[in-house]
Design an enzyme around this catalytic site. Structure first.
Site, PDB file in Angstrom:
ATOM      1  N   SER A  15       0.836  -1.195   0.000  1.00 29.17           N
ATOM      2  CA  SER A  15       0.000   0.000   0.000  1.00 29.17           C
ATOM      3  C   SER A  15       0.867   1.239   0.000  1.00 29.17           C
ATOM      4  CB  SER A  15      -0.875   0.013   1.243  1.00 29.17           C
ATOM      5  OG  SER A  15      -0.025   0.119   2.373  1.00 29.17           O
ATOM      6  N   LYS A  16       0.266   2.293  -0.527  1.00 28.54           N
ATOM      7  CA  LYS A  16       0.960   3.572  -0.665  1.00 28.54           C
ATOM      8  C   LYS A  16       1.531   4.064   0.653  1.00 28.54           C
ATOM      9  CE  LYS A  16      -1.948   5.870  -3.730  1.00 28.54           C
ATOM     10  NZ  LYS A  16      -2.880   6.862  -4.014  1.00 28.54           N
ATOM     11  N   ARG A  17       0.807   3.806   1.743  1.00 33.84           N
ATOM     12  CA  ARG A  17       1.254   4.357   3.015  1.00 33.84           C
ATOM     13  C   ARG A  17       2.564   3.737   3.480  1.00 33.84           C
ATOM     14  NH1 ARG A  17      -2.255   3.230   7.012  1.00 33.84           N
ATOM     15  NH2 ARG A  17      -3.605   2.182   5.539  1.00 33.84           N
ATOM     16  N   LYS A  18       2.818   2.492   3.068  1.00 29.98           N
ATOM     17  CA  LYS A  18       4.023   1.821   3.571  1.00 29.98           C
ATOM     18  C   LYS A  18       5.118   1.664   2.532  1.00 29.98           C
ATOM     19  CE  LYS A  18       1.460  -0.240   7.204  1.00 29.98           C
ATOM     20  NZ  LYS A  18       0.502  -1.252   7.484  1.00 29.98           N
ATOM     21  N   ASN A  19       4.777   1.752   1.278  1.00 30.77           N
ATOM     22  CA  ASN A  19       5.761   1.603   0.202  1.00 30.77           C
ATOM     23  C   ASN A  19       5.298   2.463  -0.965  1.00 30.77           C
ATOM     24  OD1 ASN A  19       7.941  -0.421   0.530  1.00 30.77           O
ATOM     25  ND2 ASN A  19       6.249  -1.762   1.084  1.00 30.77           N
TER      26      ASN A  19
END
Ligand code: GLU
Length: 496
Positions: A255-259
């Site tokens: 996901s964008k938030r983590k990668n």
């Protein structure tokens, strides 16, 4: 029969790294077997899909070197390769009608409000949320009369009510097994006459002669519907193969938030496509001799679909950076120079206007712009503390500005440019100044702290490591929210 595979991304937002991963596997499988690799655009959700996003998919695939043999921008004998164009040809409607005539699908006239009420009831009763099949028994003649009179309807598949769906995917030890009664009467054609993903994908895979559908495991749940559709439309189903989803370190779906998930981001950062492909390949397919660095051509020559690792490959950015470094250091001098130019030039035209008033020689740009290119800066603690104030004051200020900017950056409507940032920080200054009015020495110190002149200096040093820089809000705008927030945090650490 020669192998034909496809990827079928939906053009919503930036092209996704998962599309590159699935694309790579499909590409290698096609090449290894002397087959064809097709790109199809699945844009039946017209509220979310854009032509720019489709174009970015084409560009990204070319950048990576995953050349497709057929696709929207390269043509081919099975076109058009964009589903919205196929809708206009009436392709999906024909197949939906065929199912209705056969008695395998039916018209459903439920209104959105009725469906909502149905869901609410099921939720309250702790039942699975699914369509209760209430219109399944309507006579076709009656349904057609209602439709002809203008009543809105969708077409739903008549999923079996008994028995079990079983499918053995070659990459999975356990067969997929699901009782049919738990499978919804899926909408195939929406009330606006457009198909859903399920109908469109199955029909197109058939018409495009796809022999193997190799896709991410998030589609496993849809498999019963897809096999059923193939069977009831009289198609020979392709072989369905579900590979592992790329995962964050905590095993959640990437996901964008983590990668970073956008291929455009990797490209802008300067990752070399060869390094990114090598990294993605390693996530799913080990090399027979254990080597970790290989080219696409080398992988293609040894690729085996059965070697694909389905156990949630973890996307490790550090590992990618490591490989990138190896590829970068091996570049021919000319190519390396062009990469350096690309990195400098990408920001050059945005940065130069900030410095030109203070420059005497072209070379002045090098040291003046350094904080904007650097990963981090090292402000001196004493430069961060304004005269007459102490470390705690400076820390308090940095903390509050950091929090304010962080909250602002998280807003959907945030615009990270100088005029907006100026407004955000000045509002904070006004709020703070109002609170700290008073005569005590501490209140006076705080009043000084929240004077724009003092505050701007502290921020300037924290963000650039220097006491002189271009106008503060241009500086913040150019650094971007990520670096700004990070540097404000690092400066607070320095004051501990
Ligand atoms: N349009 C689907 C997606 O965006 C394709 C899934 C499939 O490959 O069947 O991923």
């Amino acid at each position: 029969m020669s192998v034909r595979v496809r990827i079928a991304p939906s053009p919503t937002g930036d092209p996704h790294v998962g599309t590159a991963y699935i694309g790579l596997i499909n590409y290698c499988f096609a090449k290894r077997n002397g087959g064809a690799f097709v790109l199809r655009i699945e844009d039946t959700d017209q509220t979310r899909c854009t032509p720019e996003s489709a174009q970015a998919i084409f560009d990204s695939m070319k950048w990576l070197g995953l050349r497709y043999d057929e696709g929207p921008d390269v043509g081919g004998p099975h076109g058009p390769y964009v589903q919205s164009e196929r809708v206009k040809l009436g392709i999906y409607r024909t197949y939906a009608d065929r199912l209705v005539e056969q008695g395998d699908a039916y018209y459903c006239f439920c209104t959105p409000a009725e469906l909502e009420a149905m869901k609410a009831r099921q939720r309250a009763a702790n039942q699975p949320i699914m369509y209760d099949r209430r219109h399944r028994g309507i006579e076709l003649s009656e349904a057609k009369a209602r439709a002809a009179a203008g009543e809105p309807y969708v077409i739903r598949m008549k999923a079996p009510l008994e028995g079990e769906f079983v499918y053995k995917d070659r990459l999975r030890k356990q067969a997929v097994a699901k009782p049919w009664k738990d499978i919804d009467d899926q909408v195939l054609l929406k009330s606006d006459g457009w198909p859903t993903y399920h109908l469109a994908a199955v029909v197109d895979d058939h018409l495009m002669g796809i022999t193997h559908v190799i896709r991410a495991e998030e589609w496993l749940n849809s498999l019963p519907k897809h096999i059923w559709l193939n069977e009831h439309l009289g198609f020979t189903p392709p072989e369905y193969v579900h590979v592992g989803l790329l995962r964050n370190a905590d095993k959640s779906k990437i996901s964008k938030r983590k990668n970073p998930t956008s291929l455009l981001w990797y490209r802008r950062q300067g990752f070399l496509p060869e390094a990114l492909l090598n990294f993605l390949a390693l996530l799913g397919h080990s090399f027979p001799d254990g080597r970790e660095k290989f080219t696409l051509a080398e992988l293609q020559a040894v690729f085996e679909l059965d070697r694909i690792n389905v156990a949630g490959p973890v996307f490790d950015l550090q590992k990618l950076r490591h490989l990138q470094g190896q590829y970068f250091r091996e570049l021919e001098p000319e190519k390396m120079l062009s990469e350096v130019h690309r990195a400098v030039d990408a920001r050059f035209s945005a940065l130069l206007p900030l410095f030109k008033e203070r420059m005497t020689f072209g070379g002045d740009f090098i040291w003046q712009a350094e904080p904007f290119y650097a990963d981090s800066v090292s402000p001196h603690a004493e430069d961060l503390v304004p005269k007459g104030l102490d470390r705690q004051h400076a820390r308090l200020l940095l903390e509050q500005v950091q929090l304010t900017l962080k909250n602002y950056a998280a807003l959907e409507q945030a615009v990270w440019d100088a005029p907006h940032l100026d407004g955000v920080v000045r509002t904070l200054i006004e709020e703070r100044s109002a609170i700290v009015e008073g005569d005590s020495p501490e209140k006076q110190a705080l009043a000084k702290l929240w004077q724009p002149k003092t505050l701007f200096m502290v921020l300037r040093v924290a963000l650039t490591g220097k006491r002189e820089s271009p106008p503060l809000f241009d500086t913040i705008a150019q650094l971007g929210s990520g670096k700004t927030i990070e540097r404000l945090g690092v400066a607070q650490q320095k004051l501990r």
